[in-house]
Every structure is written in C-alpha cells, then in structure tokens.
Motif scaffolding. Sequence first.
Motif, mmCIF file in Angstrom:
data_model
loop_
_atom_site.group_PDB
_atom_site.id
_atom_site.type_symbol
_atom_site.label_atom_id
_atom_site.label_comp_id
_atom_site.label_asym_id
_atom_site.label_seq_id
_atom_site.Cartn_x
_atom_site.Cartn_y
_atom_site.Cartn_z
ATOM 1 N N LEU A 1 0.808 -1.215 0.000
ATOM 2 C CA LEU A 1 0.000 0.000 0.000
ATOM 3 C C LEU A 1 0.842 1.266 0.000
ATOM 4 O O LEU A 1 0.353 2.337 -0.370
ATOM 5 C CB LEU A 1 -0.939 0.013 1.210
ATOM 6 N N SER A 2 2.106 1.164 0.412
ATOM 7 C CA SER A 2 2.955 2.354 0.418
ATOM 8 C C SER A 2 3.103 2.943 -0.983
ATOM 9 O O SER A 2 3.330 4.145 -1.127
ATOM 10 C CB SER A 2 4.334 2.023 0.998
ATOM 11 N N GLY A 3 2.980 2.109 -2.014
ATOM 12 C CA GLY A 3 3.056 2.609 -3.378
ATOM 13 C C GLY A 3 1.706 2.809 -4.039
ATOM 14 O O GLY A 3 1.633 3.276 -5.176
ATOM 15 N N CYS B 1 9.623 -6.880 0.003
ATOM 16 C CA CYS B 1 10.048 -5.476 -0.092
ATOM 17 C C CYS B 1 10.855 -5.235 -1.361
ATOM 18 O O CYS B 1 10.715 -4.200 -2.009
ATOM 19 C CB CYS B 1 10.882 -5.094 1.135
ATOM 20 N N VAL B 2 11.724 -6.189 -1.719
ATOM 21 C CA VAL B 2 12.588 -6.029 -2.884
ATOM 22 C C VAL B 2 11.793 -6.145 -4.179
ATOM 23 O O VAL B 2 11.963 -5.341 -5.103
ATOM 24 C CB VAL B 2 13.725 -7.077 -2.871
ATOM 25 N N ALA B 3 10.920 -7.165 -4.262
ATOM 26 C CA ALA B 3 10.257 -7.468 -5.532
ATOM 27 C C ALA B 3 8.750 -7.246 -5.493
ATOM 28 O O ALA B 3 8.175 -6.641 -6.398
ATOM 29 C CB ALA B 3 10.559 -8.913 -5.938
ATOM 30 N N LEU C 1 6.264 6.949 2.112
ATOM 31 C CA LEU C 1 7.449 7.193 1.298
ATOM 32 C C LEU C 1 7.088 7.829 -0.044
ATOM 33 O O LEU C 1 7.812 8.707 -0.540
ATOM 34 C CB LEU C 1 8.208 5.877 1.069
ATOM 35 N N ALA C 2 5.964 7.409 -0.649
ATOM 36 C CA ALA C 2 5.596 7.914 -1.975
ATOM 37 C C ALA C 2 5.458 9.434 -2.001
ATOM 38 O O ALA C 2 6.057 10.099 -2.856
ATOM 39 C CB ALA C 2 4.318 7.236 -2.466
ATOM 40 N N PRO C 3 4.690 10.052 -1.080
ATOM 41 C CA PRO C 3 4.611 11.516 -1.119
ATOM 42 C C PRO C 3 5.931 12.199 -0.768
ATOM 43 O O PRO C 3 6.197 13.313 -1.235
ATOM 44 C CB PRO C 3 3.522 11.849 -0.092
ATOM 45 N N MET D 1 12.185 3.568 -5.865
ATOM 46 C CA MET D 1 12.555 3.861 -4.477
ATOM 47 C C MET D 1 12.151 2.720 -3.552
ATOM 48 O O MET D 1 12.869 2.388 -2.597
ATOM 49 C CB MET D 1 11.903 5.166 -4.024
ATOM 50 N N LEU D 2 11.009 2.115 -3.832
ATOM 51 C CA LEU D 2 10.587 0.965 -3.036
ATOM 52 C C LEU D 2 11.533 -0.213 -3.243
ATOM 53 O O LEU D 2 11.857 -0.939 -2.291
ATOM 54 C CB LEU D 2 9.153 0.569 -3.405
ATOM 55 N N VAL D 3 11.988 -0.400 -4.480
ATOM 56 C CA VAL D 3 12.980 -1.442 -4.755
ATOM 57 C C VAL D 3 14.262 -1.153 -3.988
ATOM 58 O O VAL D 3 14.879 -2.056 -3.399
ATOM 59 C CB VAL D 3 13.277 -1.535 -6.268
ATOM 60 N N LEU D 4 14.669 0.108 -3.995
ATOM 61 C CA LEU D 4 15.897 0.492 -3.305
ATOM 62 C C LEU D 4 15.795 0.225 -1.807
ATOM 63 O O LEU D 4 16.726 -0.306 -1.186
ATOM 64 C CB LEU D 4 16.182 1.968 -3.561
ATOM 65 N N PHE D 5 14.667 0.605 -1.206
ATOM 66 C CA PHE D 5 14.457 0.323 0.210
ATOM 67 C C PHE D 5 14.480 -1.188 0.460
ATOM 68 O O PHE D 5 15.093 -1.671 1.420
ATOM 69 C CB PHE D 5 13.120 0.898 0.672
ATOM 70 N N GLY D 6 13.803 -1.943 -0.416
ATOM 71 C CA GLY D 6 13.771 -3.392 -0.274
ATOM 72 C C GLY D 6 15.127 -4.033 -0.452
ATOM 73 O O GLY D 6 15.468 -5.005 0.237
#
Length: 398
Positions: A22-24, A140-142, A231-233, A249-254
């Motif tokens: 949901l973060s994305g 988180c990564v994928a 994180l998205a906003p 960015m979500l990939v990077l965090f993951g």
Amino acid sequence: MPMAVFILGLAVFAQGTSEFMLSGLLPDISADLGVSLSQAGLLTSAFAIGMVVGAPVLAAATLHWPRRRSLVLFLSVFAAAHVVSALTPDYAVLLAARVVSALANAGFWAVAAAAAVAMVPAGARARALAIVVGGVTVACVAGVPAGAVLGQLWGWRSAFWAVAVLSALSAVAILRALPSGTARRTASTSPSTTGGGVRAELRALADRRVVVTYLLNALIQGATFCAFTFLAPLVTEVAGFGEGWVPGMLVLFGAGAFLGITLGGRLGDAHPMRVLGYGMTALTAGWAVLALAGGNQVVLVTLVFLQGLLAFGLAPALASRAYQLAAGAPTLAGAFATAAFNVGAAAGPGLGGLALDAGFGFRAPVWVSAGLMVPALAVLAWAVLLERRAAHAPVSRA
C-alpha cells in the motif's frame, strides 16, 4: 533444507507483499475511493492491528491443529479477502477486508513459524526461520515495487488480484508439500512445552527480558513503517521526483532491507546487543537527517537504501534474542514477536497520518520515525541493564 520451508517462505512473500504494497498505492486508492491520504494510510494500520490481535489468539486456538489444514485454511481466507478487496468500491468494505486478511495472515504465521522449526534439526532452526521471514524482505525487494508497477499500469486493484492468485498457488503447493496428518505438536518440538500447552508457554514468556525485547521490536517497527508507509509523497512532493520513481525507491528500500537482514543474520547471533546498539543509533540519526534533508535527491536516494538496511538488519538480532530467551515457548514466542512487530506497524503509520492531518507537511512522518527511536534507545539501555543483572545472578534464573 526441506522444500516445505521454502514454500512457506513463498506464502510469506505473498502476504508480506499485501501488507506493505500500500505504500506505493495510497495515492491511487485515496483518489479512487474518495478518501484522504491519511485515511488510506489507515488501511496499513488496520492490517497491522489485525495481526496484533490475531497472532497470539490464533496461535493459542490452533495449537493442536494439523499443520497442513491450518495453513491451507488461513491462506484460502487470505486469498478470498483479497478478491473482495479487488472488487469493492467501498472504503469501509476494503478496511474490513484488510482486517480479515490480517487475521488470516496472523493465523498462518502462528502455524508456519512452529512448522518451520519442527521440520529441521535444532542446529538449523535459525536458518529455517530466516528463509520463512526472508519472504518479507523479498516482498520489499520485488513484491512491493511490482505491486506499485501493476497499480500504475492497470490500477491499484490489479495488485490485490495478483496477491490473491499467488496466495492460492501457495495453498496448492502446501497441500502437496506437507503431509496431511502432521500435528501441530510433535516430539521434535521443545520438550519444555510438551504436555504443558498454552500455560507452559506463557510462563516461559514471563521473563522481563523477553517483554523488553518485544517492546523494542514494536518501537523500531513503528519508526520504520511510519516513514515507509508515506514514502511515496516524500519522494514526489518533497524531493520532486516524478511518480514513476516511486517503484524504484521501493525497490531500493527493499534491496537495503534484503542486504540488512542477510548481514544482520550473520552478526545478530554472535553480538546481538552490539548490533542493536550501533544499528539503532545509526537508524535514529538516519531518520533525522532524512527529515531535514529529504528535499535533496541524492540524500533521499542514499538514505532510502541505508534506512532499509539498518531497519531490517536489526530484525534477526531481535528475533533470535526472543527465541533464545523464550526457548520454552516456541509457538507463542513467535506469535508475540509477530504481534509486537505489528503493534509498531500499526502505530507508526497512524502517528504519521496524525502528523500529516495536523498540517506539518510530508516530512512529518519521518520526524515521527526519528522521535520513536528516542524511547527505543532508552528501552535498549533497560535491556542492557537487565542482561547485566541476569549475568550476575545465574543461580536465581536456573
């Protein structure tokens, strides 16, 4: 390592993707259902609350159920709830479906952790748990960024359909991999709990060091998911990246989380308190710097990776410490660890949403994350004190 352990990790991947994706998707859900961004963020909190309530309750209620039946049942309910989520046009129904999904997820975790431990020799238990829990970091990564991509291509509902399908496939795989008559309790389970049931496991959790470990876990996860949920906003509104950057960015965090849990697994058993001390100090500083300098794109990109590494790098030390201190409660120790994790995952986004509603801006959730780490450091000091007292009183704890 039995193939069933990897299948459990696959199922955890599906469920972890659902919990964190949901973060994305929050902006799209907010716009589609006509609710505020903070209300959409409550969908994450609702899931976490369901996990908090469901983990210990369902762990106790299903203590003697056959593993295969339990796992398939919980996964089936989880998949069905995601079908409802993908179809509903109503925010209240989606919120209720998230709670049902979380209860099913909590029930699955209550069985899966004990099942993974029971399927392997004592010397391989930590590795088996790492494979199962590793499903979360792979999510988180994928899984999370894949959900964000699906949301951008075909709408946020497509991500829920994908989780439903993957959960159903995992249920079929578990039907094939686990024997049908395997009881939840076996002779391989810790002898200290055999015949004692729930009461014996609860007594094993009475050590104050175990309670402090759970409190520490809740505070760290609260800080982590407060910033992660919004994180998205932060990426688009503060740093000025386009929406297309959010999945990256979500990939990077993951990726940071995956590396962190890998390194933390190697260091956490040998030096748990040292890992927690240095890691938590760096994590606190990182959230503060991100809140101050998040408008700088280079700083944002760097810290998104590092904070993922630090936050998830602490997880193995916390988990191994809880299982070590509560060796007489192999099922409920994991259930309460899951509950503590999700107390933080619920409270963090909730506090971040309050800060947004108060008009403090899109950096506010990151400031909340930094603030939550301050009492976490105080709790760590308490844990060190209890550890020193225990070391000087071995007879009284025997």
